[in-house]
Design a protein around this motif. Structure first.
Motif, PDB file in Angstrom:
ATOM      1  N   LEU A 147       0.834  -1.213   0.000  1.00  0.00           N
ATOM      2  CA  LEU A 147       0.000   0.000   0.000  1.00  0.00           C
ATOM      3  C   LEU A 147       0.864   1.257   0.000  1.00  0.00           C
ATOM      4  N   VAL A 148       1.897   1.251   0.798  1.00  0.00           N
ATOM      5  CA  VAL A 148       2.699   2.457   0.959  1.00  0.00           C
ATOM      6  C   VAL A 148       4.161   2.152   0.748  1.00  0.00           C
ATOM      7  N   ASN A 149       4.893   3.185   0.425  1.00  0.00           N
ATOM      8  CA  ASN A 149       6.322   3.073   0.172  1.00  0.00           C
ATOM      9  C   ASN A 149       7.077   3.140   1.503  1.00  0.00           C
ATOM     10  N   PRO A 150       7.891   2.121   1.834  1.00  0.00           N
ATOM     11  CA  PRO A 150       8.591   2.113   3.131  1.00  0.00           C
ATOM     12  C   PRO A 150       9.612   3.231   3.291  1.00  0.00           C
ATOM     13  N   LYS A 151       9.958   3.916   2.182  1.00  0.00           N
ATOM     14  CA  LYS A 151      10.893   5.035   2.300  1.00  0.00           C
ATOM     15  C   LYS A 151      10.178   6.338   2.663  1.00  0.00           C
ATOM     16  N   GLN A 152       8.852   6.280   2.755  1.00  0.00           N
ATOM     17  CA  GLN A 152       8.073   7.504   2.944  1.00  0.00           C
ATOM     18  C   GLN A 152       7.849   7.845   4.411  1.00  0.00           C
ATOM     19  N   VAL A 153       7.695   9.159   4.624  1.00  0.00           N
ATOM     20  CA  VAL A 153       7.351   9.687   5.943  1.00  0.00           C
ATOM     21  C   VAL A 153       6.076  10.515   5.768  1.00  0.00           C
ATOM     22  N   LEU A 154       5.061  10.178   6.523  1.00  0.00           N
ATOM     23  CA  LEU A 154       3.792  10.929   6.454  1.00  0.00           C
ATOM     24  C   LEU A 154       3.847  12.072   7.458  1.00  0.00           C
ATOM     25  N   VAL A 155       3.580  13.288   6.972  1.00  0.00           N
ATOM     26  CA  VAL A 155       3.674  14.467   7.832  1.00  0.00           C
ATOM     27  C   VAL A 155       2.306  15.123   7.956  1.00  0.00           C
ATOM     28  N   THR A 156       1.884  15.345   9.203  1.00  0.00           N
ATOM     29  CA  THR A 156       0.632  16.049   9.503  1.00  0.00           C
ATOM     30  C   THR A 156       0.945  17.216  10.434  1.00  0.00           C
ATOM     31  N   PRO A 157       0.012  18.149  10.617  1.00  0.00           N
ATOM     32  CA  PRO A 157       0.300  19.306  11.481  1.00  0.00           C
ATOM     33  C   PRO A 157       0.527  18.895  12.942  1.00  0.00           C
ATOM     34  N   TYR A 158       1.385  19.616  13.599  1.00  0.00           N
ATOM     35  CA  TYR A 158       1.658  19.382  15.012  1.00  0.00           C
ATOM     36  C   TYR A 158       0.461  19.819  15.839  1.00  0.00           C
ATOM     37  N   VAL A 159      -0.014  18.934  16.708  1.00  0.00           N
ATOM     38  CA  VAL A 159      -1.132  19.233  17.600  1.00  0.00           C
ATOM     39  C   VAL A 159      -0.768  18.753  18.992  1.00  0.00           C
ATOM     40  N   ALA A 196      -3.525  19.176   4.709  1.00  0.00           N
ATOM     41  CA  ALA A 196      -3.096  18.918   6.090  1.00  0.00           C
ATOM     42  C   ALA A 196      -2.259  17.650   6.165  1.00  0.00           C
ATOM     43  N   ALA A 197      -1.770  17.189   5.034  1.00  0.00           N
ATOM     44  CA  ALA A 197      -0.901  16.011   5.009  1.00  0.00           C
ATOM     45  C   ALA A 197       0.086  16.154   3.871  1.00  0.00           C
ATOM     46  N   LEU A 198       1.326  15.771   4.158  1.00  0.00           N
ATOM     47  CA  LEU A 198       2.380  15.822   3.153  1.00  0.00           C
ATOM     48  C   LEU A 198       3.087  14.474   3.097  1.00  0.00           C
ATOM     49  N   GLY A 199       3.516  14.111   1.905  1.00  0.00           N
ATOM     50  CA  GLY A 199       4.321  12.910   1.748  1.00  0.00           C
ATOM     51  C   GLY A 199       5.765  13.294   1.544  1.00  0.00           C
ATOM     52  N   VAL A 200       6.637  12.875   2.460  1.00  0.00           N
ATOM     53  CA  VAL A 200       8.059  13.216   2.379  1.00  0.00           C
ATOM     54  C   VAL A 200       8.831  11.956   2.003  1.00  0.00           C
ATOM     55  N   SER A 201       9.617  12.058   0.960  1.00  0.00           N
ATOM     56  CA  SER A 201      10.431  10.922   0.520  1.00  0.00           C
ATOM     57  C   SER A 201      11.815  11.016   1.124  1.00  0.00           C
ATOM     58  N   ALA A 202      12.241   9.921   1.785  1.00  0.00           N
ATOM     59  CA  ALA A 202      13.606   9.849   2.317  1.00  0.00           C
ATOM     60  C   ALA A 202      14.502   9.211   1.264  1.00  0.00           C
ATOM     61  N   SER A 203      15.791   9.413   1.426  1.00  0.00           N
ATOM     62  CA  SER A 203      16.732   8.884   0.430  1.00  0.00           C
ATOM     63  C   SER A 203      16.762   7.362   0.425  1.00  0.00           C
ATOM     64  N   SER A 204      16.424   6.741   1.565  1.00  0.00           N
ATOM     65  CA  SER A 204      16.387   5.283   1.641  1.00  0.00           C
ATOM     66  C   SER A 204      15.500   4.864   2.800  1.00  0.00           C
ATOM     67  N   MET A 205      15.170   3.572   2.829  1.00  0.00           N
ATOM     68  CA  MET A 205      14.344   3.066   3.913  1.00  0.00           C
ATOM     69  C   MET A 205      15.079   3.187   5.246  1.00  0.00           C
ATOM     70  N   ASN A 206      16.394   3.042   5.225  1.00  0.00           N
ATOM     71  CA  ASN A 206      17.180   3.103   6.457  1.00  0.00           C
ATOM     72  C   ASN A 206      17.218   4.508   7.056  1.00  0.00           C
ATOM     73  N   THR A 207      17.067   5.551   6.196  1.00  0.00           N
ATOM     74  CA  THR A 207      17.130   6.927   6.704  1.00  0.00           C
ATOM     75  C   THR A 207      15.749   7.485   7.034  1.00  0.00           C
ATOM     76  N   ALA A 208      14.685   6.724   6.729  1.00  0.00           N
ATOM     77  CA  ALA A 208      13.319   7.235   6.907  1.00  0.00           C
ATOM     78  C   ALA A 208      13.036   7.567   8.374  1.00  0.00           C
ATOM     79  N   LYS A 209      13.463   6.700   9.289  1.00  0.00           N
ATOM     80  CA  LYS A 209      13.196   6.940  10.717  1.00  0.00           C
ATOM     81  C   LYS A 209      13.936   8.192  11.193  1.00  0.00           C
ATOM     82  N   LYS A 210      15.171   8.342  10.724  1.00  0.00           N
ATOM     83  CA  LYS A 210      15.956   9.507  11.119  1.00  0.00           C
ATOM     84  C   LYS A 210      15.324  10.784  10.570  1.00  0.00           C
ATOM     85  N   VAL A 211      14.825  10.711   9.342  1.00  0.00           N
ATOM     86  CA  VAL A 211      14.149  11.871   8.749  1.00  0.00           C
ATOM     87  C   VAL A 211      12.925  12.245   9.574  1.00  0.00           C
ATOM     88  N   ALA A 212      12.123  11.255   9.952  1.00  0.00           N
ATOM     89  CA  ALA A 212      10.926  11.523  10.761  1.00  0.00           C
ATOM     90  C   ALA A 212      11.304  12.168  12.089  1.00  0.00           C
TER      91      ALA A 212
END
Length: 656
Positions: A298-310, A476-492
């Motif tokens: 369903l989703v790309n493992p390299k992706q980070v889903l971004v929503t507004p801070y609440v 209210a949602a953005l899709g952020v692509s990380a350079s790799s799956m390994n860097t996705a957590k660090k990006v988030a």
């Protein structure tokens, strides 16, 4: 100089503090080629004297000298070597091991020699031929007569080529014919140049030898020479060795096989627990794999889903919950400044707006259905979810095959290339109801599990339609692509710390983090189930302990026989430990076979629900099961094996 000498031998037994003398200053010497009978009534100390000569009894005072060298009775290892190399035993009750056939009983003493396997077998067969049992080598002791059993015992006593044969009432359980045959064999053995010492209360047996020593009340009352000792000299040509571990394991397997029906019950009991552990671990692996596959489809493992801070109402913690439809005033949509800030985060390669239309009416060829959510195609979505067709471009759409396409036509595949109409109703910037209609070409069909669906339009189609209807294009949602799956957590993690104009603006969640959380829950459940199954392994361990203690009790006399042949305490421990390990290995093997069979059957049955192997038993699962089983078996064998090794060989030989 005498070959064997006894000097000032005293031996007493104690009952509490009360002393009961048995041997009262015995002095004797023996020559090779002699057939000496120790004659006396029961209770006179004959057997006790034989145990001292044979190196079984260490609790006495005095000296035993062999070829002029004093035996060190304080060191058990030297006595084990003495029994292996010098002494051969013949018993009144034969003392054959019931689970070994005739050949194996004789070869038992040869296991502690340096002969090869073929040489050991040849010597055992030669000895059985000498005592007239060449046609009975495959029989077990229970299939032999008394005379035949005694001849087996004689062959075993000669196996290691000892210089001293100790015969304890060798004819006591035989008829007259067998008695004469055994006495003839003993004379033949002495004539070869060996020392034969017979304990007897029979005058006839005593008269058959070369010398009679009468023992009464623990003292020698006469020493009569009947005829000269035989002149022939024999020198042992065999070299002894400590019993190899592999031999202990082989002997353990013979006993295991002999009592297989009893052992099978323990194997089944242990296998049930091991099977459960293997299967639950395999199920956990399969379920985690299935969840990963479904989410990644369903989703790309390299992706980070971004929503507004609440801020959450709970201790002002960050919350990722956003409810725009409820008109949440605290939620801000993302500005171009926010997007620009995200693009500056290390390892971010792309930032995409996610437009979402809810409750979209869909029609084709007079048929209609409702799509819960339609989004624009972004990198957040995974191209592998498109099972037929291609990625959508501007004015094109991919729709869910099972839930949407089938509602529009009986042949979903035929929908590819056709144009469908989407109708969405919402509020424009003036707060008035507005409707947009979008005609899009179907270019692909997606497949997903459960209620999850992917219905996505390519390019800027949705954004352009919203602009045309004067509706807001804020997201209210953005899709952020990380350079790799390994860097996705660090990006988030970095996005969650990012501030715009001095304020926190983002709540970022990496898809891989969601997978980790799900896998943690699955692992927890799997481990709990495996732990519950492991309780049965504790029961199995108790079963093995009880079985080993029963085995020690049943084989008490065998332990005494093995010690008399020269086996050490370590050899006895190895024997019972090896048998316990065999139980563990067979249990793990049985459990593995059952688990693999259940895996095949279960996956075949579940394939009707989903084309996936929900039980995935790995090699590491199987290896772990074997390790667990062997460790349990080893731990369960420690106490019984130590108990077996600690038995006094004299008491063990007297046991039933």
């Amino acid at each position: 100089m005498a070959f064997l000498e006894l000097k000032n031998i005293y031996k007493s037994y104690f009952l509490g503090k009360e002393e009961f003398p048995v041997l009262k200053g015995i002095n004797l010497d023996f020559e090779l080629g002699d057939f000496v009978s120790i004659l006396g009534e029961s209770g006179g100390g004959k057997s006790t004297l034989m145990n001292i000569i044979g190196g079984l009894d260490r609790a006495f005072s005095g000296e035993v000298l062999l070829a002029g060298q004093k035996l060190n009775h304080s060191k058990e290892a030297s006595l084990n070597k003495y029994r292996r190399e010098t002494i051969g035993y013949i018993y009144q009750s034969y003392n054959l091991i019931p689970h070994l056939n005739v050949l194996d009983n004789v070869a038992l003493a040869l296991d502690m020699t340096t002969l090869t396997a073929s040489e050991r077998k040849k010597r055992a067969l030669d000895l059985l031929e000498q005592v007239g049992l060449q046609d009975h080598v495959k029989k077990y002791p229970k299939q032999l007569s008394g005379g035949q059993k005694q001849r087996v015992a004689i062959a075993r006593a000669l196996a290691s080529d000892p210089q001293v044969i100790i015969a304890d009432e060798p004819t006591g359980a035989l008829d007259s014919q067998n008695t004469e045959e055994v006495l003839a064999l003993l004379n033949k053995i002495a004539a070869e140049g060996r020392l034969v010492i017979t304990v007897t209360h029979s005058q006839h047996v005593a008269d058959s030898g070369t010398r009679i020593v009468r023992l009464a009340d623990g003292k020698i009352i006469s020493d009569q020479r009947l005829k000269p000792a035989y002149n022939a000299k024999v020198e042992s040509k065999l070299q002894s060795r400590k019993l190899p571990l592999v031999t202990s394991m082989r002997n353990a397997f013979k006993h295991f096989k002999y009592h297989f029906k009893r052992n099978l019950l323990i194997i089944i009991g242990t296998a049930v627990g091991l099977f459960s552990v293997i299967t639950f671990n395999g199920l956990g692996t399969g379920v985690k794999g299935y969840v990963n596959e479904q989410i990644n489809s369903l989703v790309n493992p390299k992706q980070v889903l971004v929503t507004p801070y609440v801020k959450s109402s709970n201790n002002n913690q960050r919350s990722s919950y956003v409810n725009l439809t409820a008109g949440d005033k605290t939620v801000n949509t993302f500005s171009n400044k926010d997007i620009a800030a995200l693009k500056q985060v290390k390892n971010v390669t792309k930032v995409e707006k996610i437009h979402t239309l809810s409750n979209v009416a869909t029609s084709f060829n007079k048929k209609s259905t409702n799509i819960t959510t339609v989004t624009n195609w972004t990198s957040v979505l995974n191209a592998s979810s498109i099972k037929k067709g291609r990625l959508p471009k501007t004015g094109e759409i991919v729709i869910d095959k099972k839930n949407i396409a089938k509602s529009l036509t009986n042949n979903p595949n035929s929908l590819i290339g056709k144009t469908i109409t989407l109708t969405y109703t919402g509020l424009n910037k003036s707060g008035q109801k507005a409707t947009i209609t979008i005609k899009v070409k179907v270019v692909g069909l997606t497949e997903s599990s459960g209620s999850s669906q992917i219905n996505a339009i390519g390019g800027n189609t949705i954004e352009n339609a919203l602009k045309a209807a004067n509706m807001s294009t804020d997201v209210a949602a953005l899709g952020v692509s990380a350079s790799s799956m390994n860097t996705a957590k660090k990006v988030a993690k970095n996005i969650n710390k990012l501030k715009v104009s001095g304020k926190l603006r983002f709540t970022a969640t990496a898809v891989s983090s969601m997978l980790d959380r799900i896998e943690t829950y699955i692992s927890l459940i799997t481990n709990v189930l495996a732990g519950i199954a492991g309780i049965s392994l504790l029961v199995s361990a108790l079963m093995i302990i009880v079985t080993m203690y029963m085995s020690v009790s049943d084989r008490t006399k065998e332990i005494g026989i093995l010690r008399a042949l020269g086996e050490s305490k370590r050899d006895i421990r190895r024997l019972f430990t090896s048998e316990s390990i065999l139980l563990g290995i067979f249990s793990a093997t049985f459990a593995t076979i059952i688990a693999l069979a259940v895996q095949s059957l279960a996956n075949s049955a579940l394939s009707q629900i989903a084309h996936y192997s929900f039980i995935q038993i790995s090699l590491s699962n199987i290896i772990s099961a074997f390790i667990i089983s062997i460790v349990i078996s080893l731990l369960a064998a420690i106490l019984p094996a130590r108990h077996a090794a600690s038995l006094n060989p004299i008491d063990a030989l007297a046991g039933e």
